[in-house]
Design a protein around this motif. Structure first.
Motif, PDB file in Angstrom:
ATOM      1  N   ASN A   1       0.825  -1.219   0.000  1.00 59.54           N
ATOM      2  CA  ASN A   1       0.000   0.000   0.000  1.00 59.54           C
ATOM      3  C   ASN A   1       0.855   1.262   0.000  1.00 59.54           C
ATOM      4  O   ASN A   1       0.554   2.222  -0.705  1.00 59.54           O
ATOM      5  N   ALA A   2       1.902   1.231   0.818  1.00 59.81           N
ATOM      6  CA  ALA A   2       2.783   2.396   0.907  1.00 59.81           C
ATOM      7  C   ALA A   2       3.466   2.637  -0.437  1.00 59.81           C
ATOM      8  O   ALA A   2       3.655   3.782  -0.868  1.00 59.81           O
ATOM      9  N   ILE A   3       3.819   1.544  -1.117  1.00 62.87           N
ATOM     10  CA  ILE A   3       4.476   1.683  -2.426  1.00 62.87           C
ATOM     11  C   ILE A   3       3.485   2.278  -3.433  1.00 62.87           C
ATOM     12  O   ILE A   3       3.808   3.216  -4.172  1.00 62.87           O
ATOM     13  N   ALA A   4       2.265   1.751  -3.418  1.00 64.98           N
ATOM     14  CA  ALA A   4       1.245   2.260  -4.337  1.00 64.98           C
ATOM     15  C   ALA A   4       0.990   3.745  -4.083  1.00 64.98           C
ATOM     16  O   ALA A   4       0.864   4.536  -5.022  1.00 64.98           O
ATOM     17  N   LYS A   5       0.977   4.120  -2.803  1.00 67.44           N
ATOM     18  CA  LYS A   5       0.734   5.523  -2.463  1.00 67.44           C
ATOM     19  C   LYS A   5       1.894   6.403  -2.953  1.00 67.44           C
ATOM     20  O   LYS A   5       1.684   7.488  -3.491  1.00 67.44           O
ATOM     21  N   ALA A   6       3.116   5.879  -2.776  1.00 69.78           N
ATOM     22  CA  ALA A   6       4.292   6.636  -3.224  1.00 69.78           C
ATOM     23  C   ALA A   6       4.228   6.887  -4.733  1.00 69.78           C
ATOM     24  O   ALA A   6       4.603   7.957  -5.213  1.00 69.78           O
ATOM     25  N   ILE A   7       3.731   5.889  -5.457  1.00 73.70           N
ATOM     26  CA  ILE A   7       3.619   6.056  -6.908  1.00 73.70           C
ATOM     27  C   ILE A   7       2.584   7.149  -7.211  1.00 73.70           C
ATOM     28  O   ILE A   7       2.847   8.070  -7.981  1.00 73.70           O
ATOM     29  N   ASP A   8       1.446   7.062  -6.548  1.00 72.64           N
ATOM     30  CA  ASP A   8       0.377   8.061  -6.750  1.00 72.64           C
ATOM     31  C   ASP A   8       0.840   9.470  -6.403  1.00 72.64           C
ATOM     32  O   ASP A   8       0.496  10.434  -7.068  1.00 72.64           O
ATOM     33  N   ASP A   9       1.626   9.563  -5.327  1.00 75.17           N
ATOM     34  CA  ASP A   9       2.068  10.880  -4.861  1.00 75.17           C
ATOM     35  C   ASP A   9       3.307  11.383  -5.599  1.00 75.17           C
ATOM     36  O   ASP A   9       3.908  12.377  -5.195  1.00 75.17           O
ATOM     37  N   ALA A  10       3.722  10.666  -6.635  1.00 80.98           N
ATOM     38  CA  ALA A  10       4.932  11.022  -7.398  1.00 80.98           C
ATOM     39  C   ALA A  10       6.158  11.070  -6.493  1.00 80.98           C
ATOM     40  O   ALA A  10       7.035  11.920  -6.649  1.00 80.98           O
ATOM     41  N   ASN A  11       6.215  10.162  -5.532  1.00 83.97           N
ATOM     42  CA  ASN A  11       7.374  10.096  -4.638  1.00 83.97           C
ATOM     43  C   ASN A  11       8.380   9.041  -5.063  1.00 83.97           C
ATOM     44  O   ASN A  11       9.329   8.748  -4.331  1.00 83.97           O
ATOM     45  N   VAL A  12       8.169   8.427  -6.207  1.00 83.92           N
ATOM     46  CA  VAL A  12       9.149   7.477  -6.734  1.00 83.92           C
ATOM     47  C   VAL A  12      10.085   8.264  -7.633  1.00 83.92           C
ATOM     48  O   VAL A  12       9.644   8.928  -8.568  1.00 83.92           O
ATOM     49  N   ILE A  13      11.369   8.233  -7.307  1.00 81.39           N
ATOM     50  CA  ILE A  13      12.306   9.011  -8.115  1.00 81.39           C
ATOM     51  C   ILE A  13      13.481   8.145  -8.567  1.00 81.39           C
ATOM     52  O   ILE A  13      13.736   7.076  -8.011  1.00 81.39           O
ATOM     53  N   ALA A  14      14.174   8.633  -9.563  1.00 78.94           N
ATOM     54  CA  ALA A  14      15.359   7.930 -10.044  1.00 78.94           C
ATOM     55  C   ALA A  14      16.597   8.596  -9.454  1.00 78.94           C
ATOM     56  O   ALA A  14      16.725   9.820  -9.492  1.00 78.94           O
ATOM     57  N   PHE A  15      17.483   7.779  -8.870  1.00 77.34           N
ATOM     58  CA  PHE A  15      18.830   8.235  -8.552  1.00 77.34           C
ATOM     59  C   PHE A  15      19.697   7.788  -9.725  1.00 77.34           C
ATOM     60  O   PHE A  15      19.322   6.876 -10.462  1.00 77.34           O
ATOM     61  N   PHE A  16      20.847   8.413  -9.876  1.00 78.34           N
ATOM     62  CA  PHE A  16      21.698   8.081 -11.014  1.00 78.34           C
ATOM     63  C   PHE A  16      23.082   7.673 -10.542  1.00 78.34           C
ATOM     64  O   PHE A  16      23.699   8.379  -9.744  1.00 78.34           O
ATOM     65  N   GLN A  17      23.571   6.525 -11.023  1.00 82.47           N
ATOM     66  CA  GLN A  17      24.948   6.145 -10.712  1.00 82.47           C
ATOM     67  C   GLN A  17      25.780   6.245 -11.990  1.00 82.47           C
ATOM     68  O   GLN A  17      25.428   5.646 -13.021  1.00 82.47           O
ATOM     69  N   PRO A  18      26.860   7.020 -11.931  1.00 79.14           N
ATOM     70  CA  PRO A  18      27.688   7.209 -13.115  1.00 79.14           C
ATOM     71  C   PRO A  18      28.351   5.912 -13.593  1.00 79.14           C
ATOM     72  O   PRO A  18      28.694   5.046 -12.788  1.00 79.14           O
ATOM     73  N   GLN A  19      28.525   5.819 -14.890  1.00 76.37           N
ATOM     74  CA  GLN A  19      29.304   4.742 -15.494  1.00 76.37           C
ATOM     75  C   GLN A  19      30.451   5.418 -16.244  1.00 76.37           C
ATOM     76  O   GLN A  19      30.238   6.411 -16.934  1.00 76.37           O
ATOM     77  N   VAL A  20      31.629   4.852 -16.081  1.00 72.74           N
ATOM     78  CA  VAL A  20      32.821   5.518 -16.584  1.00 72.74           C
ATOM     79  C   VAL A  20      33.537   4.634 -17.600  1.00 72.74           C
ATOM     80  O   VAL A  20      33.670   3.427 -17.398  1.00 72.74           O
ATOM     81  N   CYS A  21      33.970   5.229 -18.690  1.00 74.25           N
ATOM     82  CA  CYS A  21      34.771   4.491 -19.675  1.00 74.25           C
ATOM     83  C   CYS A  21      36.132   4.204 -19.035  1.00 74.25           C
ATOM     84  O   CYS A  21      36.836   5.122 -18.621  1.00 74.25           O
ATOM     85  N   LEU A  22      36.501   2.937 -18.933  1.00 68.43           N
ATOM     86  CA  LEU A  22      37.722   2.595 -18.191  1.00 68.43           C
ATOM     87  C   LEU A  22      38.991   3.055 -18.912  1.00 68.43           C
ATOM     88  O   LEU A  22      40.020   3.268 -18.301  1.00 68.43           O
TER      89      LEU A  22
END
Ligand code: C2E
Ligand code: MG
Ligand code: MG
Length: 390
Positions: free
Chosen positions: A137-158
């Motif tokens: 339920n909490a997850i569904a509510k978070a989706i409705d409330d636009a509280n699901v966000i993307a964090f970004f992890q960098p990828q680096v050319c070695l």
């Protein structure tokens, strides 16, 4: 602490070693039976357990510890070959025991010290592990409330050390600014097809909106997104992804869809259909956590994947564990042979990054470069300030 070993000399040496390091209460047991009695009467933080004992061997002890829900750390010791030690350690993990180390006899003082440090970390678990799971339920509510966000992890050319792309990782943020991690909600969301689909759409939408702004400044970057089997099985998902990319003007070739090997093992025909659709729409496809699931060579051979991500558990100890190193080296070879690009996950040191670059691994990702972060932090950290906020 408890030392279980049938050789008195080993027990005494290890005991002396522990006493030389700190003031520990050390108990000794000569076999599994003695050990069980001691364990029944006392609490132990760490148990050193020999695998190969004549009377009730180490496997019996591990099984007993699992039954008792032993929550301390376990160090496996053995003079038997490394393969057996590895298999025992896998078994112990399957028993849900915290294996803090595997040691071959004779045990060195510095090895013991490193186990104690690890045990300390285990006994004081990180913030993230202590966090409680969210309800459906909490997850569904978070989706409705636009509280699901993307964090970004960098990828680096070695090779060039340049930023090559970012992986979007789901986070839920409540109104107090408290952040929840995938370990607290992905498993629960996965129990319901519509919930997991809605969660994925929410993360991907947020990621694409932000990534579109980034692309305007750095057009060569890629965005990796995670797609589970539950989502992939939905035959409308590829069309949805195509439409949303179009909406944000992100070209599909800049988007890499990461599928886990476990996902690939189930419902082959529906998944294959979705995979082919994604590919026809020109998305890139990647196998996530390679080496831990069930991807077969046949799938690698016949499905159109462009990228393979080596699981972090092999990357983490590729310099200290010969077998992990072999997995890493051979996986790179295999992927290259198939014309795929290779990403190593979980790089935590310069040494590991250097080793992977030497082995021609293409891309690196891990705490050594950066942890997953908010969009704005990414912009600041990589000097992408020309980017307007989406
Ligand atoms: P993953 O896709 O394999 O992502 C990599 C995970 O490893 C991330 O954890 C990242 O924070 C962590 N990591 C990266 N570098 C290092 C390192 O150097 N050391 C260590 N110890 N860890 C590192 P995170 O963000 O907690 O995500 C965990 C998993 O949850 C992901 O594994 C992925 O399977 C799943 N997940 C996250 N977001 C989504 C999503 O939007 N959809 C789906 N289906 N799954 C997601
Ligand atoms: Mg991933
Ligand atoms: Mg992974």
């Amino acid at each position: 602490m408890l030392i279980i070993d049938d050789h008195a000399v080993i027990r005494r040496t290890l005991s002396a070693c522990l006493n030389g390091i700190g003031n520990f209460e050390v108990y000794e047991a000569g076999d599994g039976e003695d050990a069980r009695q001691l364990i029944a009467d006392r609490q132990f933080d760490i148990i050193f357990c020999d695998i190969n004992m004549p009377n009730e061997n180490g496997i019996d002890v591990l099984q007993y510890l699992a039954e008792q829900h032993f929550s301390g750390g376990v160090v496996l010791i053995s003079s038997t070959d490394e393969t057996l030690l590895k298999a025992s350690s896998l078994l112990a993990r399957q028993f849900n025991l915290a294996i803090i180390g595997v040691a071959e006899k004779p045990i060195q003082r510095h090895t013991v010290l490193s186990f104690l440090i690890k045990a300390n970390q285990h006994l004081a678990p990180s913030e993230q592990q202590q966090l409680t799971p969210l309800s459906a339920n909490a997850i569904a509510k978070a989706i409705d409330d636009a509280n699901v966000i993307a964090f970004f992890q960098p990828q680096v050319c070695l090779k060039t050390q340049q930023l090559s792309g970012v992986e979007a990782l789901a986070r839920i943020e409540n109104d107090n600014g408290e952040v929840f991690y995938p370990s607290q909600f992905i498993e629960i969301a996965e129990q319901s097809d519509p919930l997991m689909l809605a969660l994925t759409k929410a993360v991907v939408t947020d990621a694409l909106a932000k990534f579109a702004a980034l692309l305007a400044v750095e057009p060569a970057l890629t965005l990796s997104i995670n797609i589970s089997a539950r989502v992939l099985i939905d035959q409308t998902f590829p069309h949805w992804l195509q439409a949303i990319c179009h909406q944000y003007s992100v070209p599909p070739p800049r988007v890499i869809c990461e599928l886990t090997e476990t996902a690939l093992a189930s419902h082959p025909s529906l998944l294959t259909a979705s995979i082919l659709r994604l590919r026809l729409f020109q998305f890139q496809l990647s196998i996530d956590d390679f080496g831990t699931g069930y991807a077969s060579i046949e799938q690698l051979h016949s499905l159109p994947f462009q990228e393979l991500k080596i699981d972090q558990r092999f990357v983490a100890d590729c310099l200290t564990d010969l077998r992990s190193r072999v997995v890493v080296e051979q996986t790179i070879q295999l992927a290259k042979g198939f014309g795929m690009s290779v990403v190593a996950e979980g790089i935590e040191s310069a040494d590991v990054a250097g080793f992977l670059a030497l082995k021609q691994c293409d891309i690196g990702q891990g705490y050594f470069y950066a942890k997953p972060m908010r969009y704005q932090q990414l912009i600041d950290a990589f000097g992408l300030n020309k980017v307007e906020s989406p």
